[in-house]
Design a protein around this motif. Sequence first.
Motif, PDB file in Angstrom:
ATOM      1  N   ILE A   1       0.839  -1.200   0.000  1.00 58.28           N
ATOM      2  CA  ILE A   1       0.000   0.000   0.000  1.00 58.28           C
ATOM      3  C   ILE A   1       0.875   1.253   0.000  1.00 58.28           C
ATOM      4  CG2 ILE A   1      -1.705   1.319   1.324  1.00 58.28           C
ATOM      5  CD1 ILE A   1      -2.914  -1.082  -0.079  1.00 58.28           C
ATOM      6  N   SER A   2       1.941   1.255   0.795  1.00 53.15           N
ATOM      7  CA  SER A   2       2.823   2.430   0.812  1.00 53.15           C
ATOM      8  C   SER A   2       3.500   2.620  -0.539  1.00 53.15           C
ATOM      9  CB  SER A   2       3.864   2.310   1.930  1.00 53.15           C
ATOM     10  OG  SER A   2       4.737   1.221   1.694  1.00 53.15           O
ATOM     11  N   ILE A   3       3.831   1.543  -1.208  1.00 52.95           N
ATOM     12  CA  ILE A   3       4.426   1.630  -2.549  1.00 52.95           C
ATOM     13  C   ILE A   3       3.406   2.202  -3.528  1.00 52.95           C
ATOM     14  CG2 ILE A   3       5.337   0.295  -4.484  1.00 52.95           C
ATOM     15  CD1 ILE A   3       6.509  -1.650  -2.395  1.00 52.95           C
ATOM     16  N   PHE A   4       2.164   1.692  -3.474  1.00 53.70           N
ATOM     17  CA  PHE A   4       1.124   2.172  -4.383  1.00 53.70           C
ATOM     18  C   PHE A   4       0.853   3.658  -4.180  1.00 53.70           C
ATOM     19  CE2 PHE A   4      -0.906  -2.341  -4.326  1.00 53.70           C
ATOM     20  CZ  PHE A   4       0.036  -2.790  -5.231  1.00 53.70           C
ATOM     21  N   VAL A   5       0.749   4.085  -2.919  1.00 56.16           N
ATOM     22  CA  VAL A   5       0.466   5.496  -2.632  1.00 56.16           C
ATOM     23  C   VAL A   5       1.601   6.379  -3.138  1.00 56.16           C
ATOM     24  CG1 VAL A   5       0.198   7.176  -0.756  1.00 56.16           C
ATOM     25  CG2 VAL A   5      -1.095   5.039  -0.706  1.00 56.16           C
ATOM     26  N   THR A   6       2.842   5.990  -2.881  1.00 54.19           N
ATOM     27  CA  THR A   6       3.980   6.765  -3.374  1.00 54.19           C
ATOM     28  C   THR A   6       3.981   6.818  -4.892  1.00 54.19           C
ATOM     29  OG1 THR A   6       5.284   6.097  -1.453  1.00 54.19           O
ATOM     30  CG2 THR A   6       6.499   6.942  -3.356  1.00 54.19           C
ATOM     31  N   PHE A   7       3.753   5.698  -5.537  1.00 58.72           N
ATOM     32  CA  PHE A   7       3.728   5.638  -6.997  1.00 58.72           C
ATOM     33  C   PHE A   7       2.633   6.538  -7.566  1.00 58.72           C
ATOM     34  CE2 PHE A   7       2.368   3.769 -11.034  1.00 58.72           C
ATOM     35  CZ  PHE A   7       3.574   3.702 -11.715  1.00 58.72           C
ATOM     36  N   MET A   8       1.439   6.477  -6.966  1.00 59.50           N
ATOM     37  CA  MET A   8       0.322   7.279  -7.478  1.00 59.50           C
ATOM     38  C   MET A   8       0.531   8.765  -7.258  1.00 59.50           C
ATOM     39  SD  MET A   8      -3.052   4.930  -6.764  1.00 59.50           S
ATOM     40  CE  MET A   8      -2.659   4.506  -5.070  1.00 59.50           C
ATOM     41  N   SER A   9       1.105   9.143  -6.123  1.00 60.73           N
ATOM     42  CA  SER A   9       1.293  10.574  -5.875  1.00 60.73           C
ATOM     43  C   SER A   9       2.471  11.141  -6.655  1.00 60.73           C
ATOM     44  CB  SER A   9       1.455  10.852  -4.377  1.00 60.73           C
ATOM     45  OG  SER A   9       2.640  10.269  -3.888  1.00 60.73           O
ATOM     46  N   GLU A  10       3.568  10.431  -6.734  1.00 58.13           N
ATOM     47  CA  GLU A  10       4.770  10.958  -7.384  1.00 58.13           C
ATOM     48  C   GLU A  10       4.798  10.728  -8.894  1.00 58.13           C
ATOM     49  OE1 GLU A  10       7.075  12.860  -5.871  1.00 58.13           O
ATOM     50  OE2 GLU A  10       5.773  12.708  -4.110  1.00 58.13           O
ATOM     51  N   HIS A  11       4.497   9.523  -9.310  1.00 58.16           N
ATOM     52  CA  HIS A  11       4.598   9.204 -10.741  1.00 58.16           C
ATOM     53  C   HIS A  11       3.319   9.568 -11.496  1.00 58.16           C
ATOM     54  CE1 HIS A  11       5.953   7.232 -14.379  1.00 58.16           C
ATOM     55  NE2 HIS A  11       4.793   6.587 -14.428  1.00 58.16           N
ATOM     56  N   MET A  12       2.169   9.219 -10.904  1.00 57.07           N
ATOM     57  CA  MET A  12       0.894   9.454 -11.575  1.00 57.07           C
ATOM     58  C   MET A  12       0.341  10.852 -11.294  1.00 57.07           C
ATOM     59  SD  MET A  12       0.665   6.628 -13.192  1.00 57.07           S
ATOM     60  CE  MET A  12      -0.964   6.642 -13.885  1.00 57.07           C
ATOM     61  N   LYS A  13       0.972  11.605 -10.375  1.00 54.39           N
ATOM     62  CA  LYS A  13       0.588  12.983 -10.028  1.00 54.39           C
ATOM     63  C   LYS A  13      -0.868  13.085  -9.574  1.00 54.39           C
ATOM     64  CE  LYS A  13       4.601  14.510 -11.412  1.00 54.39           C
ATOM     65  NZ  LYS A  13       5.665  14.325 -10.488  1.00 54.39           N
ATOM     66  N   MET A  14      -1.285  12.123  -8.762  1.00 54.15           N
ATOM     67  CA  MET A  14      -2.649  12.115  -8.248  1.00 54.15           C
ATOM     68  C   MET A  14      -2.694  12.843  -6.913  1.00 54.15           C
ATOM     69  SD  MET A  14      -3.591   8.208  -9.262  1.00 54.15           S
ATOM     70  CE  MET A  14      -5.358   8.376  -9.285  1.00 54.15           C
TER      71      MET A  14
END
Length: 172
Positions: free
Chosen positions: A7-20
């Motif tokens: 979950i922490s990986i997904f949240v980081t990926f979505m906020s940083e890479h996907m700019k959500m």
Amino acid sequence: AGSGNYISIFVTFMSEHMKMNGGEIGLIVLFTLLSTIPGSFLSDYLCKKYDAMFSFRLCLGWWILTMTLAPLALTGPERSSLCFFPFSLMWGIQFGWLFPSQRVLFCTLIPPGKHMELMGMFTFFGQIMGWLPPFLFSWINEVGWSMRLGLGSSVVLLAIALLVLSLIDDYG
């Protein structure tokens, strides 16, 4: 081990890479959480129809599939809608499926009378190994490689888990 830390990986990926933003990520986490329900029913069905070993192996295969597809499909902010569907559904199913299958399998492999101490070992090693997926993701990101590669790197860990699991004889 360490599957809860995804979950922490997904949240980081979505906020940083996907700019959500936080609201979008919160909705995805909610959709993922709701999707654990069919995953749990799937685990129950497969454990009863076949056995926990079959269910857990199939779940790891599903997890490898989703963690291979995610970095290929989630290329940037223009594709963020894919996080809502199908990926929140796929991630939820894998979490809902993994945890019950994993525990049923472990409990069926434990010799009678050893459940308490060995479930303690299960929990202990789960906590100890929990740092590995986020560490690998963070390390890949910190050396300047793509977050997509970091997200996909967990496939290696999952493949190792599936390989080790394949060395265990069927018990059914």
